[in-house]
Design a protein around this motif. Structure first.
Motif, mmCIF file in Angstrom:
data_model
loop_
_atom_site.group_PDB
_atom_site.id
_atom_site.type_symbol
_atom_site.label_atom_id
_atom_site.label_comp_id
_atom_site.label_asym_id
_atom_site.label_seq_id
_atom_site.Cartn_x
_atom_site.Cartn_y
_atom_site.Cartn_z
ATOM 1 N N UNK A 3 -92.266 -12.529 -69.693
ATOM 2 C CA UNK A 3 -91.514 -13.773 -69.746
ATOM 3 C C UNK A 3 -90.684 -13.798 -71.012
ATOM 4 N N UNK A 4 -89.424 -14.249 -70.883
ATOM 5 C CA UNK A 4 -88.570 -14.347 -72.048
ATOM 6 C C UNK A 4 -87.886 -15.701 -72.081
ATOM 7 N N UNK A 5 -87.745 -16.228 -73.262
ATOM 8 C CA UNK A 5 -87.200 -17.561 -73.468
ATOM 9 C C UNK A 5 -85.686 -17.539 -73.342
ATOM 10 N N UNK A 6 -85.133 -18.433 -72.524
ATOM 11 C CA UNK A 6 -83.682 -18.560 -72.418
ATOM 12 C C UNK A 6 -83.189 -19.790 -73.183
ATOM 13 N N UNK A 7 -83.715 -20.950 -72.849
ATOM 14 C CA UNK A 7 -83.474 -22.167 -73.623
ATOM 15 C C UNK A 7 -84.836 -22.786 -73.904
ATOM 16 N N UNK A 8 -85.217 -22.815 -75.172
ATOM 17 C CA UNK A 8 -86.576 -23.220 -75.532
ATOM 18 C C UNK A 8 -86.823 -24.697 -75.338
ATOM 19 N N UNK A 9 -85.772 -25.509 -75.424
ATOM 20 C CA UNK A 9 -85.971 -26.955 -75.368
ATOM 21 C C UNK A 9 -84.695 -27.597 -74.844
ATOM 22 N N UNK A 10 -84.770 -28.193 -73.659
ATOM 23 C CA UNK A 10 -83.600 -28.885 -73.107
ATOM 24 C C UNK A 10 -83.913 -30.365 -72.887
ATOM 25 N N UNK A 11 -84.894 -30.869 -73.631
ATOM 26 C CA UNK A 11 -85.195 -32.287 -73.569
ATOM 27 C C UNK A 11 -86.425 -32.600 -72.752
ATOM 28 N N UNK A 12 -86.499 -33.840 -72.286
ATOM 29 C CA UNK A 12 -87.682 -34.294 -71.560
ATOM 30 C C UNK A 12 -87.410 -34.549 -70.077
ATOM 31 N N UNK A 13 -86.132 -34.507 -69.672
ATOM 32 C CA UNK A 13 -85.805 -34.748 -68.268
ATOM 33 C C UNK A 13 -86.064 -33.493 -67.432
ATOM 34 N N UNK A 14 -86.753 -33.661 -66.312
ATOM 35 C CA UNK A 14 -87.061 -32.529 -65.442
ATOM 36 C C UNK A 14 -85.793 -31.945 -64.828
ATOM 37 N N UNK A 15 -85.765 -30.625 -64.673
ATOM 38 C CA UNK A 15 -84.658 -29.946 -64.005
ATOM 39 C C UNK A 15 -84.859 -30.056 -62.501
ATOM 40 N N UNK A 16 -83.949 -30.763 -61.846
ATOM 41 C CA UNK A 16 -84.073 -30.964 -60.400
ATOM 42 C C UNK A 16 -83.421 -29.861 -59.589
ATOM 43 N N UNK A 17 -82.552 -29.092 -60.236
ATOM 44 C CA UNK A 17 -81.807 -28.048 -59.515
ATOM 45 C C UNK A 17 -81.315 -27.028 -60.527
ATOM 46 N N UNK A 18 -81.449 -25.760 -60.182
ATOM 47 C CA UNK A 18 -81.001 -24.682 -61.059
ATOM 48 C C UNK A 18 -80.344 -23.604 -60.210
ATOM 49 N N UNK A 19 -79.255 -23.045 -60.696
ATOM 50 C CA UNK A 19 -78.583 -21.965 -59.985
ATOM 51 C C UNK A 19 -78.191 -20.880 -60.969
ATOM 52 N N UNK A 20 -78.355 -19.637 -60.556
ATOM 53 C CA UNK A 20 -77.970 -18.489 -61.371
ATOM 54 C C UNK A 20 -77.230 -17.501 -60.482
ATOM 55 N N UNK A 21 -76.227 -16.845 -61.040
ATOM 56 C CA UNK A 21 -75.532 -15.806 -60.292
ATOM 57 C C UNK A 21 -76.107 -14.468 -60.745
ATOM 58 N N UNK A 62 -78.900 -12.848 -66.187
ATOM 59 C CA UNK A 62 -77.675 -13.469 -65.704
ATOM 60 C C UNK A 62 -76.921 -14.141 -66.841
ATOM 61 N N UNK A 63 -75.607 -13.962 -66.861
ATOM 62 C CA UNK A 63 -74.771 -14.644 -67.831
ATOM 63 C C UNK A 63 -74.293 -15.996 -67.316
ATOM 64 N N UNK A 64 -74.549 -16.305 -66.057
ATOM 65 C CA UNK A 64 -73.981 -17.496 -65.430
ATOM 66 C C UNK A 64 -75.093 -18.310 -64.793
ATOM 67 N N UNK A 65 -75.549 -19.317 -65.516
ATOM 68 C CA UNK A 65 -76.646 -20.173 -65.082
ATOM 69 C C UNK A 65 -76.232 -21.623 -65.314
ATOM 70 N N UNK A 66 -76.572 -22.488 -64.384
ATOM 71 C CA UNK A 66 -76.310 -23.915 -64.537
ATOM 72 C C UNK A 66 -77.493 -24.688 -63.962
ATOM 73 N N UNK A 67 -77.642 -25.942 -64.389
ATOM 74 C CA UNK A 67 -78.744 -26.751 -63.881
ATOM 75 C C UNK A 67 -78.353 -28.222 -63.888
ATOM 76 N N UNK A 68 -79.168 -29.016 -63.204
ATOM 77 C CA UNK A 68 -78.981 -30.460 -63.148
ATOM 78 C C UNK A 68 -80.271 -31.123 -63.610
ATOM 79 N N UNK A 69 -80.148 -32.088 -64.520
ATOM 80 C CA UNK A 69 -81.282 -32.884 -64.989
ATOM 81 C C UNK A 69 -80.828 -34.330 -65.106
ATOM 82 N N UNK A 70 -81.580 -35.232 -64.491
ATOM 83 C CA UNK A 70 -81.263 -36.660 -64.530
ATOM 84 C C UNK A 70 -79.832 -36.934 -64.057
#
Length: 606
Positions: free
Chosen positions: A531-549, A560-568
């Motif tokens: 396991x490797x850390x990508x973003x150690x802390x993105x707050x307290x809101x749960x990630x409802x959707x994540x996409x990576x190419x 992947x260099x292209x990752x996006x997510x949705x939170x709150x």
């Protein structure tokens, strides 16, 4: 943030299946993390890591850590190496179970003052078997192991005088003493190759590795892939050992059963493509000389075999989309940003909540979740890249929230329909691009909140009740069935909320951290071994959707260099920090953006 990934690879060992998998750990310690994924392709040089011997550890805690390295590496000498750490009495009675268990330490080894016992608390990652397969663990709860460590009269240094009756190696030892390799098997339609991750001991000389890999191919795929791919024909065997590559040429002789009938050039070509992908190794050879039975040997040079792997066709920079104000829109800064959205007519591109766009050869596929008449609908269509098509309504939808649709494409044939997957009310359903029917996927279970499809179109990652699993799809007949899933240990995360594929054998996952009440994004192997850390802390809101190419297997990385997510309800790009996606990121500017309307559901043309 993209990080250079430490290779972690593994090897042939001894094995019996061990119960294991994903679960909520009972430790609150910070879990292991490391640099991000690398290619996993060897440079062609034999690099044997330094091994700590019995005398290297002068305190009991360090000594036990070094003991957890001993069984790692060449399986033929594993027991000998382990017994070097044992006292003569302990060695004579040591009869471990026939398995090599990979564990992750959740605490430092504990030693009470004045005691000779060392307590180890560890989660089981999985079990290594003789074909280099790591069978993931079934739960993530910590188990306690007790070692008695003391000196022995007349001997220098410490000894284990009582050890748990099992061969143990740590995940750190797995990282150091094994190399991650990919074997490839054809899907049932023979339209593409499916990767199968294995572990090769770093102390196995490079000239012996092709021999081992071919034996693994002959033995067949990992159990969880078994019925989703084609095995080699019965009776396939090596005719002699594979000699070390010479003059840039690798010579392989197989029994005549490997190709039947012997003059079938299509089957011979499929075999050599499977071998070339499985044996691909930088700097070792560029020509395969293949001889099957009594047929003349044939030489294959070049990289035309790349096209047999769908992941090879992945773009360096993908086309990007998002949903804004109920419409699928292109994002600025991505290819063809000024072009219309593929397939979608203006009358269909309305009231959209989620979208999945995919491409295969000259074909394009679209699946939209729309709100119509107060209910959610799924609409799908397919056509040429420059064509606009009427989307078909798939009905009726079961009750419950409809999730993000995804495409599972395995063919570039211009008339071949594509299979899609979508969750509704926690259950997984399939559909096709040419049929307005929604069919429950047998074997998938319930409680599913996210599904992601690998580039090969046959392997999927699932989130169900906060736990992560991987599984394979079987498309025999007219139905889609899921083969038994493998739950995966997600040590740094107490609960997973979203997942996608970073590459052929790495996942990007989001969820709540074990060590604190914060949300993070990690990258990990599909068996949970690293396991490797990508973003150690993105707050307290749960990630409802994540996409990576996902990245191509020839890109030199698994990250992947292209990752996006949705939170709150807010969408973010994953860079060195989260970067909010705003209306300014639309390819076509919006003159007077409505107040409170935010871009959401970022996606890529897969």
């Amino acid at each position: 943030m993209t990080r250079r990934l430490r290779t972690l690879l593994a090897v042939p060992l001894v094995a019996a299946l061990l119960a294991g998998g994903c679960g909520i750990p009972d430790s609150t310690e910070v879990q292991r993390v490391g640099p991000g994924p690398s290619t996993g392709v060897s440079t062609g040089e034999d690099v044997t890591p330094t091994r700590h011997d019995r005398l290297a550890g002068s305190d009991p805690a360090t000594f036990v850590r070094y003991y957890l390295e001993a069984a790692a590496g060449d399986p033929n000498t594993a027991m000998e190496r382990v017994k070097q750490f044992l006292s003569p009495t302990a060695a004579s009675s040591f009869e471990p179970a026939a398995e090599v268990r990979v564990v992750h330490l959740v605490d430092t080894p504990l030693v009470n003052p004045g005691s000779i016992d060392v307590l180890l608390r560890a989660q089981t990652v999985g079990v290594l078997n003789h074909n280099g397969i790591l069978d993931p663990a079934a739960d993530g709860y910590a188990q306690e192991y007790t070692f008695t460590v003391s000196s022995t009269s007349g001997q220098t240094g410490l000894f284990v005088t009582k050890a748990p009756p099992v061969l143990l190696i740590s995940d750190d030892a797995l990282d150091r003493f094994y190399e991650r390799r990919k074997l490839y098997f054809w899907n049932h339609e023979y339209t593409g190759l499916v990767p199968d991750e294995r572990y090769m001991p770093r102390d196995l000389p490079s000239e012996q590795q092709p021999n081992e890999i071919i034996k693994w191919l002959i033995a067949g795929p990992s159990p969880w892939l078994g019925n989703a791919v084609e095995i080699l024909p019965e009776g396939t065997a090596l005719d002699g050992n594979v000699p070390a590559p010479s003059g840039g040429k690798l010579q392989i002789n197989l029994s005549g059963q490997a190709v039947r009938p012997p003059d079938d050039q299509t089957k011979l070509d499929r075999l050599r493509r499977q071998l070339m992908w499985s044996l691909r190794r930088s700097g070792q050879w560029d020509t395969l000389e293949l001889k099957v039975g009594n047929q003349n040997s044939v030489e294959y040079t070049g990289t035309d075999y790349y096209t047999s792997n769908a992941a090879y066709a992945l773009e360096t920079t993908p086309e990007r989309f998002l949903v804004y104000n109920g419409q699928v829109r292109r994002m600025s800064g991505s290819p063809y940003a000024s072009d219309p959205v593929p397939l979608l007519r203006p009358e269909d591109n309305r009231f959209v909540r989620a979208a999945a766009l995919a491409g295969s050869g000259s074909r394009r596929f679209a699946a939209l979740v729309v709100t119509a008449g107060g209910r959610e609908e799924l609409r799908v269509g397919a056509g040429a890249a420059d064509e606009k098509v009427a989307l078909a309504k798939i009905s009726p939808l079961p009750k419950g929230t409809t999730g993000q649709p995804v495409w599972a494409i395995t063919s570039t044939e211009p008339t071949a329909p594509a299979i899609g997957l979508v969750t509704v009310g926690g259950r997984l359903y399939s559909f096709t691009s040419d049929s307005p029917q929604l069919t429950k996927v047998d074997g998938a279970g319930d409680g599913i909140t996210a599904v992601a499809v690998a580039p090969d179109g046959r392997r999927v990652a699932l989130v169900s009740r906060g736990r992560l699993s991987v599984a394979a799809l079987s498309t025999a007949g007219d139905s889609v069935r899921m083969l038994p899933a493998e739950q995966i240990l997600t040590a740094p995360l107490k609960q997973v909320s979203a997942v996608d594929w970073s590459s052929e054998t790495w996942l990007t996952v989001a969820g709540g951290r074990v060590d604190k009440s914060r949300v993070a994004i990690f990258e990990m192997t599909i068996d949970g071994s690293f396991v490797s850390e990508r973003l150690a802390d993105i707050g307290t809101e749960s990630v409802s959707y994540l996409t990576a190419y996902p990245v191509s297997p020839v890109s030199g990385t698994d990250s992947s260099d292209t990752i996006a997510y949705v939170a709150n309800g807010d969408a973010f790009d994953v860079l060195s920090d989260p970067v909010r996606i705003s209306v300014a990121d639309l390819a076509v500017p919006v003159p007077n953006p409505p107040s409170g309307v935010k871009p959401t559901s970022p996606s890529f043309l897969r």
